[in-house]
Design an enzyme around this catalytic site. Structure first.
Site, PDB file in Angstrom:
ATOM      1  N   THR A   1      -2.924  11.666  10.857  1.00 23.00           N
ATOM      2  CA  THR A   1      -2.530  12.546  11.961  1.00 23.00           C
ATOM      3  C   THR A   1      -1.071  12.980  11.806  1.00 23.00           C
ATOM      4  OG1 THR A   1      -2.123  10.585  13.294  1.00 23.00           O
ATOM      5  CG2 THR A   1      -4.247  11.682  13.564  1.00 23.00           C
TER       6      THR A   1
ATOM      7  N   PHE B   1      -6.028  -3.722   3.505  1.00 23.57           N
ATOM      8  CA  PHE B   1      -6.673  -3.445   4.793  1.00 23.57           C
ATOM      9  C   PHE B   1      -5.710  -2.874   5.836  1.00 23.57           C
ATOM     10  CE2 PHE B   1      -8.548  -7.384   2.929  1.00 23.57           C
ATOM     11  CZ  PHE B   1      -9.674  -6.794   2.389  1.00 23.57           C
TER      12      PHE B   1
ATOM     13  N   GLU C   1     -12.538   3.293   5.943  1.00 26.12           N
ATOM     14  CA  GLU C   1     -12.516   2.828   7.330  1.00 26.12           C
ATOM     15  C   GLU C   1     -13.804   3.054   8.119  1.00 26.12           C
ATOM     16  OE1 GLU C   1      -8.914   5.224   7.645  1.00 26.12           O
ATOM     17  OE2 GLU C   1      -8.080   3.611   8.853  1.00 26.12           O
TER      18      GLU C   1
ATOM     19  N   ARG D   1      -7.366  -1.260   8.932  1.00 27.66           N
ATOM     20  CA  ARG D   1      -8.615  -0.518   8.727  1.00 27.66           C
ATOM     21  C   ARG D   1      -9.191   0.068  10.029  1.00 27.66           C
ATOM     22  NH1 ARG D   1     -12.987  -3.333   4.732  1.00 27.66           N
ATOM     23  NH2 ARG D   1     -13.666  -1.467   3.672  1.00 27.66           N
TER      24      ARG D   1
ATOM     25  N   GLU E   1       0.709  -1.904   4.586  1.00 27.41           N
ATOM     26  CA  GLU E   1       1.205  -0.532   4.612  1.00 27.41           C
ATOM     27  C   GLU E   1       2.700  -0.516   4.886  1.00 27.41           C
ATOM     28  OE1 GLU E   1      -1.027   2.319   6.892  1.00 27.41           O
ATOM     29  OE2 GLU E   1       0.583   3.784   6.837  1.00 27.41           O
TER      30      GLU E   1
ATOM     31  N   ARG F   1      -4.585   7.233  17.500  1.00 24.79           N
ATOM     32  CA  ARG F   1      -5.914   7.281  16.897  1.00 24.79           C
ATOM     33  C   ARG F   1      -6.965   6.610  17.784  1.00 24.79           C
ATOM     34  NH1 ARG F   1      -8.539   8.447  11.723  1.00 24.79           N
ATOM     35  NH2 ARG F   1      -6.628   9.414  10.971  1.00 24.79           N
TER      36      ARG F   1
ATOM     37  N   GLN G   1       0.834  -1.199   0.000  1.00 22.65           N
ATOM     38  CA  GLN G   1       0.000   0.000   0.000  1.00 22.65           C
ATOM     39  C   GLN G   1       0.868   1.248   0.000  1.00 22.65           C
ATOM     40  OE1 GLN G   1      -2.584  -2.156   3.300  1.00 22.65           O
ATOM     41  NE2 GLN G   1      -3.278  -0.067   3.060  1.00 22.65           N
TER      42      GLN G   1
ATOM     43  N   PHE H   1      -7.290   1.717  12.142  1.00 15.22           N
ATOM     44  CA  PHE H   1      -6.008   2.186  12.658  1.00 15.22           C
ATOM     45  C   PHE H   1      -6.090   2.589  14.131  1.00 15.22           C
ATOM     46  CE2 PHE H   1      -2.192   5.043  12.231  1.00 15.22           C
ATOM     47  CZ  PHE H   1      -1.364   4.189  11.542  1.00 15.22           C
TER      48      PHE H   1
ATOM     49  N   ALA I   1      -5.640   5.334   5.739  1.00 17.43           N
ATOM     50  CA  ALA I   1      -6.413   6.374   6.435  1.00 17.43           C
ATOM     51  C   ALA I   1      -7.627   6.797   5.605  1.00 17.43           C
ATOM     52  CB  ALA I   1      -5.540   7.568   6.783  1.00 17.43           C
TER      53      ALA I   1
END
Lengths: 487, 772
Positions: free
Chosen positions: B452, B238, B723, B352, B242, B320, B207, B354, B521
């Site tokens: 963020t 998902f 998400e 997903r 990442e 988060r 990703q 996070f 995100a």
């Protein structure tokens, strides 16, 4: 004795003849690596996700039958004499999409697309069998297909709509049926096949008698019927299974028959093969059967294999023990019959001598005075291994329990009868209290383990409650009130 | 390409996924399907079989001697830096040199002529190590004095201690929330092809191509310009792809350069699940004060997370969780603290939501606690605590909630799902049903959109118009099934007013768009759609200037409409117009760029505006449980979800449905189970159970809030969708909880831990009946 050495089958439209096939060679690797048919995907390599679903057509006693199977745990040698159909074979010669494919597109049935060819193949098989399925039939057909993106809703909508796009009568597997049957007939042989390297030999016996001979010649061979367990020995444990004797082609080992009050199931009959006979003679097992693995595995896996591999969590042994089943073991031409419960000696140890194989399962058809039930508890309702499974057979005469057979899986190192619970019922008046006592007696019968499927406490409590549920279910007034899936 | 009065694939229309035909025919190429060059080698990881140990040495002679093995890679073979930590903390080696930190940790790689040979050889290593004590979960880690893997966050507002001291009603509790495996159908894979000089091309399923590129450069000790990372599509991501692909990219690239041959690495499913990270499990201690009417006065919470042996993305994930611990509710006084605990488990990562879902579910647990304590319908407690009204809009991180649509959203769903009547019926049913019990819950979600890490909120795109009028689109986002490429192409089609088919969607590659952010995100479309639009606007600006000048009309009279261009009274087809522009030497290519405005975040102070906007949704679910076995079934779910002005309602609905089922799976049957030795025993679909088709609600009504429009100037006023709907699955969890609570007359909160497996449900029923 001369032996054949080449595995012969039809792959999509082309006849293949493959020499030197190792027993551990999987169909999926062959398709992807040797033939570069990359539409068939590897998702889990253990027969649980369905991304590798292909159709295998085989000549049976009733003609050419196609079934979706998992290519990942299917061995190449086992498709000898078969027609293998992959997703690449679906579009017509003119490149037009197949009705199943078009329905999937129009209903947004794919997102990442990785599971999609597998779903297409399962839905293809379903449509050929049941062109206008209900949602419930679709759900059963795709129990063995995982999708992580869509949440399944669009796939189900596509599946129930396929018949609007075309009928199976015009599908090429239908129109070419006679030709294909003839082509497959020309591949059948009454000669034994021995192929592959010395240390990973594939053996395909020419008949059940030849199977008995093969086992005498290779007494320690792995017997491969559906490969739904043995397949994982290769893909997960990286063991070579050779010498392996393949039996899935032996129609004579799949016969299902009954003599008077005994149902005879050939050890090679798949779960799917058994379904009709069960719904006729053992209707309490119909729904239970649908919860054994997914469709692909039910098409491959055999009752004989489920018994012979001796697992303490196999789905069929507890329910068959409760029915008083026996098995016929054969070595050479010698046969012996033993009670199924005696077959399971200890964890990983069965009463099967080298060179011996399970030939037939004999199930007494329950009499009119008996009450029968089969329950399975698993983390996920479908396509999961049981944490607890139980078969119950109770005979009631004049309000009194005259006989009881209760066998559990998942509660001990082997499938095992609950002797203390049975004793608590024996001779008692039919009542809730008696079943409560039987439930409590289970604590004397079993000391279950804790593992990732369930804790010991949960196994015991749910096992006890299954006896209570059995009691409640027999009363018409409370039947519906205890069944989650009455709708 | 038929030109009609309107274009195909315009924005705000249903459009099939651009690869749909390739998906259903099996012709969509995933990394493992790419034709391999002659002599391709295969790598496989050798892993530890202890959870924590001092690593003294490895005897790999048997591995090397295995037929077909070409060589092994250990830490010594890494030409650059032995580190793949995505946040630069240097705490995650490719291969460890002195310490084993989790069961299943990659220690070396085998490179062989076939994957089969590499797999078998990897088993033959003899690892010399001295076991150490291990801690597997966040509580054990705290007890053992383990450190945080990254700095904790504190969010505080109001006067918490005074508020708690002066309150009439206060409940403290603990909730354990399980993790989740991504179970993308396509596992991790990287395929590296060496080139001249330092060059290497890596095809993989990530990703985050730019990060993979930078990591490969980092481990090879070469500049980033030597490394190209390509991603055409992923078989699901998902969040699991990442940062976790870095390891595989690094190993493939090192091996490819070492042996001068193409190298592919693909773990099998078990290794994929044991060697790569998952959703963080949390143990949360909460503390809530409320008035007699059930209105919250103060909230305290400590969020301890199982982060695994290294930081990976645990910092922003646990942040988060705190950002979403308010969910839809205003907390007058609040103090929230994260505890990102180091544990001897695989390093947990993005998934997903996070961390957001773990925050939201705690907010909903507190609502439940209040509802059972005050004898109210939880929905009334929810409504009493929604953001909104004078002085009730400030989040614990001091961002104003200024786009709240809960009143309309929730009341519409309440009506369409007939919540009140059904709840009444269910209570009546439960009174007379001894074994089966039902529950219903309507839960909301508010989810903050933006990374963020403020600098992540940027994107690039590259658009070429060829002189035949065909268009080539490239952007920094990656396609993992969500339909990003389809949506961005719709934006381009709309802007140029050309048919969708004219636009060629191409693989994501670091060669075309540099320094991209992860497709994560939920921001893929927001960022890349805007960047692509920016590129189109640049080209259009040049085209308009050219047309005005060439044909001598005012610029306002140059209009793009349905495969044509109107220049005053003159109308040309798009193709003919482009040809003219080309002949006039107009630059027909542009790099677009976008950065999200308005956002800022001061982590030290715990204040700022981390989110550009919020996405909203609500779900109502009904379940039936069997109080003899704990088995259950979801009878019905109704969803109303806000995606602003949808770019593609069909695809957005697909995201909502899929996210809901995945969220439900997280909270029901998906259980990660480690044994005492630290070995993950649920490591493949045979043991790890994601939902099946038969698990989805028997009745499933999903609707987009088609009246919603993003107040901010996002791409076509749409909102992110990936998400937020994941958290709608919480409605199932709360409905199960209500069914359990019924056995004790709804007097006590059942305090179900997640996931609510049949076992947890039955044990909770037993607990409630025992009065515990």
């Amino acid at each position: 004795m001369t032996h054949r050495t080449d595995i012969r089958f039809i792959l999509n439209g082309t006849e293949m003849s493959v020499p030197d096939v190792a027993a551990s060679q999987t169909l999926l690797d062959y398709l992807r690596l040797n033939r570069r048919l990359t539409g068939t995907k590897e998702g889990c390599a253990e027969g649980d996700c369905g991304a590798c679903t292909v159709l295998v057509g085989r000549l049976t006693d009733t003609g050419l039958v196609y079934a979706p199977v998992n290519a990942c745990i299917r061995f190449l040698a086992s498709v000898d004499g078969c027609h293998v159909v992959t997703v690449e074979h679906l579009s017509g010669a003119d490149g037009r999409l197949h009705p199943v494919q078009q329905a999937m597109i129009d209903h947004h049935g794919s997102q990442c697309g990785f599971c999609t060819p597998g779903f297409v193949m399962s839905l293809y098989a379903l449509w050929m069998q049941t062109p206008e399925p209900t949602e419930a039939q679709v759900e059963t057909a795709v129990q063995g297909n995982l999708c992580r993106c869509t949440g399944y809703e669009p796939i189900i909508r596509a599946a129930v709509a396929v018949s609007r796009y075309g009928t199976p009568a015009s599908d090429h597997l239908t129109t070419e049926r006679e030709t294909m049957t003839a082509r497959l007939q020309s591949l059948q042989s009454d000669e034994r096949l021995v192929s592959g390297p010395e240390d990973d030999l594939s053996v395909i016996p020419s008949s059940v008698d030849d199977l008995a001979d093969c086992l005498l010649a290779y007494p320690d061979a792995t017997i491969v019927a559906g490969a739904t367990d043995v397949g994982l020995w290769v893909t997960k444990f990286m063991r070579n299974i050779g010498p392996a004797i393949f039996t899935a082609h032996l129609n004579a080992l799949k016969t299902i028959d009954h003599q008077d009050t005994t149902l005879l199931i050939g050890a090679g009959a798949s779960y799917t093969d058994c379904q009709d006979a069960l719904s006729r003679h053992l209707p309490h097992l119909s729904r239970y059967w649908d919860r054994i693995a997914g469709w692909q595995v039910r098409n491959m896996g055999t009752v004989g294999g489920n018994i012979a591999n001796g697992s303490p969590i196999g789905d069929t042994p507890p329910v068959l023990i409760a029915l008083g089943a026996e098995i016929v073991l054969r070595r050479g031409n010698a046969r012996r019959t033993i009670a199924l419960e005696k077959f399971f000696v200890d964890y990983g140890k069965q009463d099967r001598a080298p060179g011996e194989f399970v030939e037939t399962i004999r199930i007494p058809i329950p009499g009119p005075n008996t009450l029968n039930a089969a329950y399975k508890i698993s983390k996920r309702r479908d396509e999961d291994i049981s944490s607890v499974a139980v078969g119950i057979q109770i005979t009631v005469e004049d309000g009194r329990i005259t006989q009881s057979r209760i066998a559990f899986g998942g509660m001990a190192a082997t499938p095992k009868r609950a002797v203390a619970a049975e004793d608590a019922l024996q001779g008692q008046i039919w009542s809730a209290d008696v079943f409560d006592a039987a439930a409590k007696a289970l604590a004397e019968d079993f000391a279950p383990l804790s593992d990732w499927r369930a804790s010991a406490e949960y196994r015991m409590l749910s096992a006890q409650n299954l006896l209570r549920r059995f009691f409640l279910e027999q009363d018409v007034a409370t039947t519906a009130a205890v069944q989650l899936e009455t709708a | 390409m038929k030109d009609t009065h309107s274009i195909t694939g315009a924005a705000h229309t249903d459009r099939n996924h651009d690869s749909a035909i390739k998906h259903v025919t099996g012709r969509a190429d995933y990394t493992d399907d790419i034709a391999q060059p002659e002599g391709t080698l295969h790598a496989y990881l050798g892993v530890s079989d202890v959870a924590h140990a001092t690593l003294n040495g490895m005897d790999l002679s048997a591995v090397l001697a295995y037929p077909g093995v070409v060589g092994v890679l250990t830490a010594e073979d890494i030409p650059g830096v032995n580190d793949i930590s995505p946040t630069g903390l240097n705490d995650e080696p490719v291969f460890p040199t002195d310490k084993i930190q989790f069961h299943g940790q990659p220690l070396f790689a085998v490179v062989a002529e076939t994957r089969d040979a590499a797999r078998r050889a990897a088993e033959l290593a003899r690892i010399d190590c001295a076991p150490l004590q291990h801690a597997l979960d966040p509580i054990a880690a705290q007890e053992a004095g383990y450190p945080h893997v990254t700095a904790p966050l504190k969010l505080e507002r109001g006067d918490v201690d005074t508020a708690f001291a002066g309150t009439a009603n206060r409940i403290t509790g603990r909730m354990a929330i399980g993790g989740q495996d991504h179970m993308y159908l396509e596992g991790h894979i990287a395929f590296a092809i060496p080139g001249e000089d330092d060059d290497v091309i890596v095809h993989c399923s990530t990703q985050h191509p730019s990060e993979a590129q930078h990591m490969v450069a980092h481990v090879l000790g070469v500049p980033s310009n030597a490394v190209v990372v390509n991603v055409r599509r992923m078989g699901g991501g998902f969040g699991g792809k990442e940062s976790q692909m870095n390891l595989f990219c690094a190993v493939a690239a090192i091996a490819a350069k070492k042996y001068g041959r193409a190298v592919k690495i693909r773990p099998d499913r078990d290794q994929d699940m044991t060697a790569t990270g998952k959703r963080h499990d949390f143990v949360v201690d909460y503390d809530v004060a409320f008035d007699d009417a059930g209105r919250i006065e103060a909230v305290g919470g400590t969020f301890a997370a199982r982060c695994g042996f290294s930081a990976d993305l645990s910092g922003p994930v646990t942040d988060r969780a705190l950002f979403h611990a308010d969910n839809a509710y205003f907390y007058p006084h609040v103090r929230l603290t994260s505890r990102p605990m180091k544990t001897n488990t695989v390093s947990n990562t993005a998934f997903r939501g996070f961390g957001g879902p773990q925050g939201v579910i705690v907010a909903e647990r507190m609502i439940e606690e209040i509802a059972y304590a005050t004898g109210q319908d939880p929905l009334d407690v929810r409504k009493a605590n929604f953001y909104g009204g004078e002085g009730r809009n400030l989040t614990p991180y001091h961002q104003e909630v200024d786009d709240n649509i809960f009143d309309r959203l929730v009341s519409e769903l309440e009506d369409s799902a007939a919540y009140r009547q059904r709840r009444k019926d269910i209570v009546a049913f439960n009174e007379t049903s001894p074994v089966l019990k039902k529950g219903i819950a309507l839960t909301p979600v508010k989810f903050g959109i933006s990374f963020t890490a403020t600098w992540y909120n940027q994107a690039g795109a590259l658009v070429h118009v060829y002189n035949d009028g065909s268009i080539h689109l490239n952007h920094g986002g990656t396609e993992m099934g969500q339909g990003l490429n389809t949506k961005v192409a719709q934006v381009v089609a709309e802007a140029f007013q050309v048919n969708f088919e004219r636009i060629k969607i191409t693989k994501t590659t670091t060669e075309k768009v540099p320094n991209t952010s992860a497709t994560a995100a939920s921001s893929g479309t927001d960022l890349n759609g805007m960047a692509a639009l920016n590129a189109v606007e640049q080209i259009k600006e040049r085209l308009v200037a050219f047309a005005a000048d060439h044909w001598g009309v005012a610029a306002e009279l140059v209009r793009f409409a349905a495969n044509q261009v109107h220049i005053g009274d003159l109308t040309l087809t798009f193709d003919a117009f482009i040809k003219q522009a080309y002949l006039a030497r107009v630059q027909l290519s542009a790099a677009g760029f976008y950065k999200t405005p308005k956002i800022h975040w001061d982590r030290e102070k715990g204040q700022g505006r981390p989110f550009y906007y919020y996405a909203y949704g609500a779900a109502c679910s009904e379940v039936t449980i069997d109080t003899l076995t704990g088995e259950y079934r979801v009878e019905r779910t109704d969803i109303l979800h806000d995606v602003g002005r949808s770019l593609n309602p069909a695809l957005d609905k697909g995201q909502v449905e899929g996210a809901f089922i995945q969220g439900m799976g997280w909270l029901t049957t998906e259980e990660l189970w480690w044994d005492d030795a630290g070995r993950l025993r649920t490591h493949a679909p045979s043991t790890y159970k994601i939902p099946l088709a038969s698990d989805r609600p028997r009745v499933f009504n999903v609707k987009l809030a088609d009246w919603s429009e993003n107040r901010e100037l996002t791409i076509k006023r749409s909102k992110a969708v990936g998400e937020p709907p994941f958290m709608l699955g919480i409605s199932v969890f709360e409905a199960l909880s209500m069914a359990v609570a019924s056995v004790a007359d709804y007097k006590r909160c059942p305090r179900l831990d997640a996931p609510a497996t049949p076992e947890r449900v039955l044990m909770a029923v037993a607990r409630m009946r025992d009065g515990g």
